[in-house]
Design a protein around this motif. Structure first.
Motif, PDB file in Angstrom:
ATOM      1  N   GLU A  35       5.207  10.980 -30.079  1.00  0.00           N
ATOM      2  CA  GLU A  35       5.283  11.620 -31.400  1.00  0.00           C
ATOM      3  C   GLU A  35       6.664  12.207 -31.650  1.00  0.00           C
ATOM      4  O   GLU A  35       7.165  12.171 -32.773  1.00  0.00           O
ATOM      5  CB  GLU A  35       4.191  12.686 -31.545  1.00  0.00           C
ATOM      6  N   SER A  36       7.303  12.743 -30.617  1.00  0.00           N
ATOM      7  CA  SER A  36       8.651  13.301 -30.814  1.00  0.00           C
ATOM      8  C   SER A  36       9.662  12.184 -31.096  1.00  0.00           C
ATOM      9  O   SER A  36      10.581  12.376 -31.905  1.00  0.00           O
ATOM     10  CB  SER A  36       9.081  14.150 -29.617  1.00  0.00           C
ATOM     11  N   GLU A  37       9.501  11.032 -30.471  1.00  0.00           N
ATOM     12  CA  GLU A  37      10.385   9.898 -30.761  1.00  0.00           C
ATOM     13  C   GLU A  37      10.123   9.363 -32.169  1.00  0.00           C
ATOM     14  O   GLU A  37      11.056   9.002 -32.884  1.00  0.00           O
ATOM     15  CB  GLU A  37      10.208   8.789 -29.716  1.00  0.00           C
ATOM     16  N   LEU A  38       8.862   9.336 -32.569  1.00  0.00           N
ATOM     17  CA  LEU A  38       8.534   8.931 -33.931  1.00  0.00           C
ATOM     18  C   LEU A  38       9.169   9.887 -34.939  1.00  0.00           C
ATOM     19  O   LEU A  38       9.686   9.460 -35.972  1.00  0.00           O
ATOM     20  CB  LEU A  38       7.024   8.865 -34.140  1.00  0.00           C
ATOM     21  N   ALA A  39       9.166  11.168 -34.624  1.00  0.00           N
ATOM     22  CA  ALA A  39       9.780  12.152 -35.518  1.00  0.00           C
ATOM     23  C   ALA A  39      11.272  11.859 -35.706  1.00  0.00           C
ATOM     24  O   ALA A  39      11.810  12.010 -36.803  1.00  0.00           O
ATOM     25  CB  ALA A  39       9.571  13.562 -34.974  1.00  0.00           C
ATOM     26  N   ILE A  40      11.928  11.405 -34.649  1.00  0.00           N
ATOM     27  CA  ILE A  40      13.342  11.039 -34.754  1.00  0.00           C
ATOM     28  C   ILE A  40      13.498   9.859 -35.705  1.00  0.00           C
ATOM     29  O   ILE A  40      14.371   9.870 -36.573  1.00  0.00           O
ATOM     30  CB  ILE A  40      13.938  10.713 -33.367  1.00  0.00           C
ATOM     31  N   THR A  41      12.631   8.853 -35.579  1.00  0.00           N
ATOM     32  CA  THR A  41      12.727   7.689 -36.473  1.00  0.00           C
ATOM     33  C   THR A  41      12.489   8.104 -37.921  1.00  0.00           C
ATOM     34  O   THR A  41      13.114   7.563 -38.828  1.00  0.00           O
ATOM     35  CB  THR A  41      11.749   6.552 -36.100  1.00  0.00           C
ATOM     36  N   GLU A  42      11.591   9.065 -38.112  1.00  0.00           N
ATOM     37  CA  GLU A  42      11.327   9.553 -39.474  1.00  0.00           C
ATOM     38  C   GLU A  42      12.517  10.339 -40.015  1.00  0.00           C
ATOM     39  O   GLU A  42      12.903  10.169 -41.167  1.00  0.00           O
ATOM     40  CB  GLU A  42      10.051  10.396 -39.492  1.00  0.00           C
ATOM     41  N   HIS A  49      14.234  -8.196 -39.300  1.00  0.00           N
ATOM     42  CA  HIS A  49      15.333  -7.493 -38.660  1.00  0.00           C
ATOM     43  C   HIS A  49      14.877  -6.057 -38.495  1.00  0.00           C
ATOM     44  O   HIS A  49      14.508  -5.397 -39.468  1.00  0.00           O
ATOM     45  CB  HIS A  49      16.604  -7.562 -39.513  1.00  0.00           C
ATOM     46  N   ALA A  50      14.838  -5.599 -37.258  1.00  0.00           N
ATOM     47  CA  ALA A  50      14.372  -4.240 -36.971  1.00  0.00           C
ATOM     48  C   ALA A  50      15.542  -3.267 -36.997  1.00  0.00           C
ATOM     49  O   ALA A  50      16.643  -3.597 -36.559  1.00  0.00           O
ATOM     50  CB  ALA A  50      13.696  -4.192 -35.604  1.00  0.00           C
ATOM     51  N   PRO A  51      15.300  -2.069 -37.491  1.00  0.00           N
ATOM     52  CA  PRO A  51      16.337  -1.042 -37.436  1.00  0.00           C
ATOM     53  C   PRO A  51      16.497  -0.563 -35.994  1.00  0.00           C
ATOM     54  O   PRO A  51      15.643  -0.831 -35.147  1.00  0.00           O
ATOM     55  CB  PRO A  51      15.763   0.061 -38.317  1.00  0.00           C
ATOM     56  N   GLY A  52      17.552   0.143 -35.743  1.00  0.00           N
ATOM     57  CA  GLY A  52      17.748   0.684 -34.409  1.00  0.00           C
ATOM     58  C   GLY A  52      18.805   1.763 -34.403  1.00  0.00           C
ATOM     59  O   GLY A  52      19.544   1.954 -35.369  1.00  0.00           O
ATOM     60  N   ILE A  53      18.854   2.450 -33.303  1.00  0.00           N
ATOM     61  CA  ILE A  53      19.857   3.494 -33.099  1.00  0.00           C
ATOM     62  C   ILE A  53      21.074   2.820 -32.477  1.00  0.00           C
ATOM     63  O   ILE A  53      20.944   2.091 -31.491  1.00  0.00           O
ATOM     64  CB  ILE A  53      19.286   4.604 -32.194  1.00  0.00           C
ATOM     65  N   PRO A  54      22.257   3.034 -33.034  1.00  0.00           N
ATOM     66  CA  PRO A  54      23.449   2.336 -32.547  1.00  0.00           C
ATOM     67  C   PRO A  54      23.876   2.801 -31.156  1.00  0.00           C
ATOM     68  O   PRO A  54      23.521   3.889 -30.697  1.00  0.00           O
ATOM     69  CB  PRO A  54      24.515   2.678 -33.592  1.00  0.00           C
ATOM     70  N   GLU A  55      24.665   1.949 -30.499  1.00  0.00           N
ATOM     71  CA  GLU A  55      25.122   2.241 -29.143  1.00  0.00           C
ATOM     72  C   GLU A  55      26.003   3.480 -29.066  1.00  0.00           C
ATOM     73  O   GLU A  55      26.067   4.136 -28.019  1.00  0.00           O
ATOM     74  CB  GLU A  55      25.882   1.038 -28.582  1.00  0.00           C
ATOM     75  N   ASP A  56      26.685   3.806 -30.145  1.00  0.00           N
ATOM     76  CA  ASP A  56      27.575   4.966 -30.126  1.00  0.00           C
ATOM     77  C   ASP A  56      26.878   6.246 -30.619  1.00  0.00           C
ATOM     78  O   ASP A  56      27.503   7.157 -31.130  1.00  0.00           O
ATOM     79  CB  ASP A  56      28.841   4.693 -30.932  1.00  0.00           C
ATOM     80  N   TRP A  57      25.567   6.307 -30.420  1.00  0.00           N
ATOM     81  CA  TRP A  57      24.775   7.432 -30.911  1.00  0.00           C
ATOM     82  C   TRP A  57      25.282   8.765 -30.390  1.00  0.00           C
ATOM     83  O   TRP A  57      25.268   9.759 -31.107  1.00  0.00           O
ATOM     84  CB  TRP A  57      23.297   7.248 -30.539  1.00  0.00           C
ATOM     85  N   LYS A  58      25.722   8.783 -29.150  1.00  0.00           N
ATOM     86  CA  LYS A  58      26.148  10.046 -28.550  1.00  0.00           C
ATOM     87  C   LYS A  58      27.453  10.538 -29.168  1.00  0.00           C
ATOM     88  O   LYS A  58      27.573  11.717 -29.523  1.00  0.00           O
ATOM     89  CB  LYS A  58      26.313   9.862 -27.040  1.00  0.00           C
ATOM     90  N   GLU A  59      28.417   9.628 -29.314  1.00  0.00           N
ATOM     91  CA  GLU A  59      29.704  10.003 -29.892  1.00  0.00           C
ATOM     92  C   GLU A  59      29.552  10.454 -31.344  1.00  0.00           C
ATOM     93  O   GLU A  59      30.261  11.341 -31.811  1.00  0.00           O
ATOM     94  CB  GLU A  59      30.694   8.827 -29.839  1.00  0.00           C
ATOM     95  N   TYR A 106      24.323  11.373 -33.521  1.00  0.00           N
ATOM     96  CA  TYR A 106      23.433  10.695 -34.456  1.00  0.00           C
ATOM     97  C   TYR A 106      22.200  11.515 -34.829  1.00  0.00           C
ATOM     98  O   TYR A 106      21.757  11.506 -35.952  1.00  0.00           O
ATOM     99  CB  TYR A 106      23.038   9.354 -33.828  1.00  0.00           C
ATOM    100  N   HIS A 107      21.639  12.184 -33.839  1.00  0.00           N
ATOM    101  CA  HIS A 107      20.459  13.037 -34.077  1.00  0.00           C
ATOM    102  C   HIS A 107      20.412  14.098 -32.982  1.00  0.00           C
ATOM    103  O   HIS A 107      20.606  13.785 -31.811  1.00  0.00           O
ATOM    104  CB  HIS A 107      19.178  12.182 -34.053  1.00  0.00           C
TER     105      HIS A 107
END
Length: 152
Positions: free
Chosen positions: A61-68, A90-100, A103-104
């Motif tokens: 549920e916490s990961e789903l909250a991030i997607t929301e 085509h599925a959405p996704g979190i990019p590889e540079d999320w940390k830099e 992103y969230h």
């Protein structure tokens, strides 16, 4: 694991050429039937696919909250690939540079990012399977050219 939450609204499909995606290969199609697919998603395909996917997902549920929070569901694309006689996506996704990019604030590990991306891919595949199996009644318009070589 089961995810027991109400599904978000189905994505609003936009007019994108699937060949522009790095991971898509669609041959010779100009009518992706997005309006028809969107209608089918609204008519119950999205709910059915969500329920099927939610029964076995490892998404928390916490990961789903991030997607929301990131509105990722609205970044799905579903389209008809008549050459392959299938629904492509085509599925959405979190990019590889999320940390830099920071992103969230709740993204804290590659494990979380990988889990979210993998589960979004699984949801997309489930939607395609449900659409093709239970909702789509049209047949492919693709016909091979008459001048194909005979390999016998």
């Amino acid at each position: 694991m089961t995810l027991d939450v109400e599904p978000p609204n189905p994505p609003e499909l936009r007019d994108v050429d699937p060949n522009e995606y790095d991971d898509a290969e669609v041959v010779g199609e100009t009518d992706y039937k997005r309006d028809e697919i969107s209608t089918l998603l609204q008519a119950g395909a999205w709910q059915q696919a969500w329920d099927t996917w939610a029964e076995d997902t490892d998404l928390t549920e916490s990961e789903l909250a991030i997607t929301e929070d990131l509105d990722l569901i609205q970044h799905y694309d579903f389209f008809w690939d008549s050459f392959a006689d299938r629904v492509g996506y085509h599925a959405p996704g979190i990019p590889e540079d999320w940390k830099e990019r920071e992103y969230h604030p709740d993204l804290d590990s590659w494990g979380t990012v990988s889990s979210i991306n993998a589960e979004l891919t699984e949801l997309g595949q489930t939607v395609c399977e449900v659409l093709k199996a239970d909702y789509i009644e049209w047949e492919s318009d693709y016909e091979p050219p008459d001048d194909l070589p005979d390999f016998e």
